[in-house]
Each structure stands twice: as C-alpha cells, then as structure tokens.
Design a protein around this motif. Structure first.
Motif, PDB file in Angstrom:
ATOM      1  N   ARG A  37     -56.561  45.604 -64.054  1.00  0.00           N
ATOM      2  CA  ARG A  37     -57.583  46.078 -64.984  1.00  0.00           C
ATOM      3  C   ARG A  37     -57.197  47.472 -65.472  1.00  0.00           C
ATOM      4  NH1 ARG A  37     -63.206  46.560 -63.239  1.00  0.00           N
ATOM      5  NH2 ARG A  37     -63.559  46.393 -65.480  1.00  0.00           N
ATOM      6  N   PRO A  38     -57.529  47.841 -66.714  1.00  0.00           N
ATOM      7  CA  PRO A  38     -57.151  49.160 -67.257  1.00  0.00           C
ATOM      8  C   PRO A  38     -58.081  50.263 -66.777  1.00  0.00           C
ATOM      9  CG  PRO A  38     -58.317  47.914 -68.919  1.00  0.00           C
ATOM     10  CD  PRO A  38     -58.183  46.989 -67.738  1.00  0.00           C
ATOM     11  N   VAL A  39     -58.011  50.612 -65.492  1.00  0.00           N
ATOM     12  CA  VAL A  39     -58.955  51.573 -64.912  1.00  0.00           C
ATOM     13  C   VAL A  39     -58.366  52.975 -64.779  1.00  0.00           C
ATOM     14  CG1 VAL A  39     -60.185  49.776 -63.642  1.00  0.00           C
ATOM     15  CG2 VAL A  39     -58.264  50.953 -62.554  1.00  0.00           C
ATOM     16  N   MET A  40     -57.150  53.197 -65.261  1.00  0.00           N
ATOM     17  CA  MET A  40     -56.557  54.529 -65.133  1.00  0.00           C
ATOM     18  C   MET A  40     -57.412  55.637 -65.760  1.00  0.00           C
ATOM     19  SD  MET A  40     -54.140  56.425 -63.943  1.00  0.00           S
ATOM     20  CE  MET A  40     -52.516  55.709 -63.672  1.00  0.00           C
ATOM     21  N   PRO A  41     -58.010  55.440 -66.949  1.00  0.00           N
ATOM     22  CA  PRO A  41     -58.862  56.508 -67.477  1.00  0.00           C
ATOM     23  C   PRO A  41     -60.002  56.891 -66.545  1.00  0.00           C
ATOM     24  CG  PRO A  41     -58.337  54.950 -69.223  1.00  0.00           C
ATOM     25  CD  PRO A  41     -57.841  54.343 -67.934  1.00  0.00           C
ATOM     26  N   GLY A  42     -60.478  55.955 -65.729  1.00  0.00           N
ATOM     27  CA  GLY A  42     -61.555  56.268 -64.800  1.00  0.00           C
ATOM     28  C   GLY A  42     -61.146  57.290 -63.755  1.00  0.00           C
ATOM     29  N   PHE A  43     -59.925  57.199 -63.259  1.00  0.00           N
ATOM     30  CA  PHE A  43     -59.444  58.192 -62.295  1.00  0.00           C
ATOM     31  C   PHE A  43     -59.381  59.575 -62.944  1.00  0.00           C
ATOM     32  CE2 PHE A  43     -57.332  54.332 -60.440  1.00  0.00           C
ATOM     33  CZ  PHE A  43     -58.094  54.301 -59.290  1.00  0.00           C
ATOM     34  N   HIS A  44     -58.877  59.625 -64.157  1.00  0.00           N
ATOM     35  CA  HIS A  44     -58.784  60.914 -64.839  1.00  0.00           C
ATOM     36  C   HIS A  44     -60.162  61.418 -65.267  1.00  0.00           C
ATOM     37  CE1 HIS A  44     -54.350  61.349 -65.103  1.00  0.00           C
ATOM     38  NE2 HIS A  44     -54.411  60.062 -64.847  1.00  0.00           N
ATOM     39  N   ALA A  45     -61.110  60.498 -65.460  1.00  0.00           N
ATOM     40  CA  ALA A  45     -62.491  60.930 -65.696  1.00  0.00           C
ATOM     41  C   ALA A  45     -63.038  61.644 -64.466  1.00  0.00           C
ATOM     42  CB  ALA A  45     -63.371  59.726 -66.037  1.00  0.00           C
ATOM     43  N   ALA A  46     -62.668  61.154 -63.291  1.00  0.00           N
ATOM     44  CA  ALA A  46     -63.102  61.825 -62.060  1.00  0.00           C
ATOM     45  C   ALA A  46     -62.517  63.227 -61.976  1.00  0.00           C
ATOM     46  CB  ALA A  46     -62.685  61.005 -60.838  1.00  0.00           C
ATOM     47  N   PHE A  47     -61.248  63.390 -62.383  1.00  0.00           N
ATOM     48  CA  PHE A  47     -60.643  64.727 -62.428  1.00  0.00           C
ATOM     49  C   PHE A  47     -61.438  65.637 -63.370  1.00  0.00           C
ATOM     50  CE2 PHE A  47     -57.900  67.761 -64.595  1.00  0.00           C
ATOM     51  CZ  PHE A  47     -57.301  68.424 -63.538  1.00  0.00           C
ATOM     52  N   SER A  48     -61.777  65.117 -64.538  1.00  0.00           N
ATOM     53  CA  SER A  48     -62.519  65.921 -65.512  1.00  0.00           C
ATOM     54  C   SER A  48     -63.924  66.237 -65.012  1.00  0.00           C
ATOM     55  CB  SER A  48     -62.588  65.181 -66.847  1.00  0.00           C
ATOM     56  OG  SER A  48     -61.302  64.999 -67.380  1.00  0.00           O
ATOM     57  N   LEU A  49     -64.561  65.255 -64.365  1.00  0.00           N
ATOM     58  CA  LEU A  49     -65.894  65.495 -63.824  1.00  0.00           C
ATOM     59  C   LEU A  49     -65.848  66.563 -62.733  1.00  0.00           C
ATOM     60  CD1 LEU A  49     -68.888  64.770 -63.720  1.00  0.00           C
ATOM     61  CD2 LEU A  49     -68.319  62.940 -62.105  1.00  0.00           C
ATOM     62  N   GLY A  50     -64.828  66.475 -61.888  1.00  0.00           N
ATOM     63  CA  GLY A  50     -64.654  67.509 -60.883  1.00  0.00           C
ATOM     64  C   GLY A  50     -64.429  68.866 -61.521  1.00  0.00           C
ATOM     65  N   GLY A  51     -63.645  68.897 -62.606  1.00  0.00           N
ATOM     66  CA  GLY A  51     -63.428  70.157 -63.317  1.00  0.00           C
ATOM     67  C   GLY A  51     -64.709  70.709 -63.909  1.00  0.00           C
ATOM     68  N   MET A  52     -65.529  69.819 -64.463  1.00  0.00           N
ATOM     69  CA  MET A  52     -66.792  70.260 -65.034  1.00  0.00           C
ATOM     70  C   MET A  52     -67.706  70.845 -63.960  1.00  0.00           C
ATOM     71  SD  MET A  52     -69.665  67.972 -66.979  1.00  0.00           S
ATOM     72  CE  MET A  52     -70.112  67.202 -65.426  1.00  0.00           C
ATOM     73  N   LEU A  53     -67.776  70.167 -62.813  1.00  0.00           N
ATOM     74  CA  LEU A  53     -68.623  70.662 -61.733  1.00  0.00           C
ATOM     75  C   LEU A  53     -68.086  71.979 -61.171  1.00  0.00           C
ATOM     76  CD1 LEU A  53     -69.321  67.307 -59.837  1.00  0.00           C
ATOM     77  CD2 LEU A  53     -70.876  68.572 -61.337  1.00  0.00           C
ATOM     78  N   GLY A  54     -66.763  72.058 -61.024  1.00  0.00           N
ATOM     79  CA  GLY A  54     -66.173  73.293 -60.517  1.00  0.00           C
ATOM     80  C   GLY A  54     -66.391  74.465 -61.456  1.00  0.00           C
ATOM     81  N   ALA A  55     -66.245  74.204 -62.768  1.00  0.00           N
ATOM     82  CA  ALA A  55     -66.460  75.269 -63.742  1.00  0.00           C
ATOM     83  C   ALA A  55     -67.936  75.650 -63.820  1.00  0.00           C
ATOM     84  CB  ALA A  55     -65.961  74.826 -65.115  1.00  0.00           C
ATOM     85  N   GLY A  56     -68.816  74.644 -63.746  1.00  0.00           N
ATOM     86  CA  GLY A  56     -70.239  74.936 -63.778  1.00  0.00           C
ATOM     87  C   GLY A  56     -70.679  75.769 -62.594  1.00  0.00           C
ATOM     88  N   LEU A  57     -70.196  75.414 -61.413  1.00  0.00           N
ATOM     89  CA  LEU A  57     -70.513  76.205 -60.222  1.00  0.00           C
ATOM     90  C   LEU A  57     -69.951  77.612 -60.349  1.00  0.00           C
ATOM     91  CD1 LEU A  57     -71.569  76.438 -57.307  1.00  0.00           C
ATOM     92  CD2 LEU A  57     -69.356  75.542 -56.527  1.00  0.00           C
ATOM     93  N   GLY A  58     -68.722  77.721 -60.848  1.00  0.00           N
ATOM     94  CA  GLY A  58     -68.128  79.035 -61.040  1.00  0.00           C
ATOM     95  C   GLY A  58     -68.921  79.902 -61.999  1.00  0.00           C
TER      96      GLY A  58
END
Length: 406
Positions: A148-169
C-alpha cells in the motif's frame, strides 16, 4: 505497477495469517512513532536557535559555520548507515540512533562559543543523519510488505512531530531557558524510544510478498542508478527548503519583520502543520494525480509560497507564504525516497536519503553565508528557486519513474 502504488490490502492468507498482520500493524505504529520523535526533537532544537545564537555571541556567518557541523556529521553518517542497516538491520540502527539523537540534543545549550556549538552539532548531526536513513529503509521494507502507498503517512508523522515540537518551543521560548527545554526533550526522546524500541527490536524487517506474476525489471543497473540519483536530486531540492525554514524562518520573522519571539517560533509550526496536512492526503493525491503531476504541482506551489514568505512586507503575509510552501513541499520528498527504494532497495534509499537530507542540512549554512553577503530575505528566495527546479526535474524524470514502475 510498482509496489508503492499497489492498493491491495494485506490479507491474512497472503502474509502468513493473523499473526503476520498484527506484527506488521505493530511495526507500522512503532515506526510512525520514531518518525514523529525525529521531527519533534529536530523542531525543538531549531526554534531555540535564536536563543543559542545570542548565548554564543555568533554572527550570522558564524552561526552558519556552526550549523555546518550538523551537515558534516549527518553526511558522514548517512554514507555509512546503509552498510550498518545491511549488517545489523534497519530496526536496530533506528533504535540506536534515536538514543544518540535524544542525548545529543541537550548539548547545544551547554556551549558558549560558535566553535563549541559547531563541535557538539557534529554529534547531533551524526545521530540525525543516521536515524533518517535507517527509518526510511525500514519504512520502504514495510511499504513493500503492506503493498500500500503509505510512505507519505510516515513523513506526515515527522511533520506532525515537528509541528508539536515547534509549538511547544514557541510556548516556552519566552519563559524557559534553552538548557531546561532541551534537557526536557532528551527525557521525552529516551522515554519514547524505550516504549517503541522493543517492538522494532523484536520484529525483523518484513520481506515483501512474492507477486503473482513477476514484474519485468528495469533495463539495466546503470539506468536504475541514474533514476535513483534523479530522485535523490529532487529530494535534495525540496529538503533544502525544509532545512532553511527550520533554521532561519524564526530568525527571519523576528529579525526582519520584528515579530514577537513566540510568533516567530510559530512560523515553523505553521509550515509543519500544512506539510502534515498535505502528507496525510498524500495517498489520495498520488492515486488521483500520479507521481509526475504530484511532483510538478508541489514544486510550483512551494516556489510561489516561498517567494511570498521571504519577500512579504509583514509577518502575517510571511506566515501565509510559509503555509503555502509547506503544502507544496509535503509529498515531494517521501515520493522521491520511496521511488528510489522501489528502484534499488536499501542502497537506493541510502543514496536518495543522503542527497535529500544533505540538502536539508546544507541549506541552513548556505542561507547563513548568503545572508551575510546580501540579506536574509534574499537568501531565502533560493528555497523558491530550488523548489521550481524540483518541479522541472520531476517533469523531466517522468520516463525514469515509468521505467522504475514498469
């Protein structure tokens, strides 16, 4: 049709029964957590760069040289991580580099000079480069097994983590010292690694299921290598922009547009939010537009967005430009890395990831030098230029994509 674009859901009979399906599901969740952790830690570091710059007394050029330590450490590690993954397995390397990344993120707050900052960033960069190659190698194996073409989902998790990290910062930027913040990120990283790491260590990388009819292979090894390099260059062009916004976006908003530190830190969070949204819809986008149109449309959108973000006369217009840039860049990198992996396996992932993350890590020091010579807003327009270049290369590489998925 390449495995990346196959939509057949894994069924118990096809993958060895319910146990295999549950194993793949657990692997997918654990690997998603590591992608999110990587983005969370990286964003937590980048939003504190203005404070670390002030703490070390670095000029823009000196900060650029110090950030080159991240690039140097990452590039050296990336060239070796493919071999480490083949010898020890991508899962074990992912866990080991996650521990190193969590420990090393606390070190920049202990430095008091640009030289010391550059030295500790060598270690941080080595861990960052290693985990990204290892994670992407593990993800390509899992995508092939799931069919299944789920690779974008893994990178979405990276971006979501980045958003949360930046928001907390952004929330703590005005009230918590960089040392306390980064040490807290170390604790969080080690705790999540302790939670998700055993799942990866207990389960080896899955082998892809045998196709019912053998797919014809690409014309030759040289053609395959050429296609991998093409997709690696596409990844480099777009990752350059992600690295530049991560390291210089907050400084541009605060220094050039006089934004409050909290608002300046939100710049990367906005970028990460739209990138996450774009990647969450990446599977549908690929199904409807195909790879070439996704690459071309994404690159063109990012180029227009970054022109606005870098040259806007006020903070809110710049934030809008950052948001459009994130939406445009969202699916280019994961598609490029996944295609390289489908063409050449782990070595293709290592090559494309090295080029791609090399762009992310070489972009910030390049921006620093250009900012010293010209200005930071003008330096940031290079992000738009490279995004447009990625769109052009993606269009020209349409035949390479077709050969790889024959």
């Amino acid at each position: 049709m390449p495995l990346l674009n196959k939509l057949a859901t894994a069924v118990p009979g096809g993958l060895g029964g319910d146990t295999a399906v549950r194993s793949l599901s657990r692997l997918r969740v654990a690997l998603t957590l590591f992608f999110a952790l990587d983005g969370f830690l990286f964003a937590g570091w980048v939003v504190r760069i203005p404070a670390i710059k002030q703490q070390t007394g670095a000029s823009a050029g000196e900060l650029g040289l110090a950030l080159l330590g991240v690039s140097a450490g990452a590039v050296v590690t990336m060239t070796l991580t493919g071999r480490l993954c083949r010898r020890y397995g991508s899962h074990a390397v992912t866990v080991a580099t996650a521990v190193l990344l969590s420990l090393s993120i606390a070190l920049p707050a202990l430095t008091r000079s640009p030289l010391a900052l550059g030295l500790v960033l060598l270690l941080f960069g080595a861990a960052y480069g290693g985990i990204n190659v290892a994670m992407n190698s593990a993800a390509v194996d899992l995508v092939a097994a799931l069919r299944r073409p789920v690779m974008p989902g893994f990178h979405a998790a990276f971006s979501l983590g980045g958003m949360l990290g930046a928001g907390l910062g952004g929330l703590v930027a005005g009230s918590v010292a960089p040392g306390a913040h980064l040490f807290g990120l170390t604790v969080a990283g080690l705790l999540l690694t302790a939670l998700a790491g055993p799942v990866l260590l207990r389960h080896p990388s899955p082998a892809p299921p045998e196709p019912a009819v053998a797919a014809p292979r690409p014309a030759g090894r040289s053609g395959s290598r050429h296609a991998v390099l093409v997709f690696g260059v596409i990844a480099l062009c777009t990752a350059y922009g992600e690295g530049a916004l991560a390291d210089w976006g907050a400084l541009h908003l605060e220094q050039d547009l006089h934004a409050h530190p909290g608002v300046a830190a939100a710049g990367y969070s906005v970028f990460a939010l739209t990138m996450t949204a774009g990647r969450l819809s990446g599977t549908v986008l690929l199904e409807r537009l195909g790879q070439t149109r996704t690459l071309v449309a994404g690159g063109a959108t990012a180029a227009l967005g970054m022109l606005l973000g870098s040259l806007a006369p006020n903070v809110w217009a710049a934030l809008l430009g950052f948001a459009v840039t994130g939406l445009g860049l969202a699916n280019i990198f994961p598609v490029a890395v996944a295609r390289a992996g489908a063409l050449a396996g782990p070595s293709g992932v290592a090559t494309a990831s090295t080029l791609g993350y090399g762009g992310m890590l070489l972009g910030p020091p390049s921006i620093g030098f250009l900012a010293d010579w010209f200005s930071l807003p003008l330096a940031l327009t290079t992000v738009a230029a490279l995004a447009a270049g990625a769109a052009l290369i993606g269009y020209l590489a349409r035949n390479a994509a077709a050969e790889g998925g024959a």
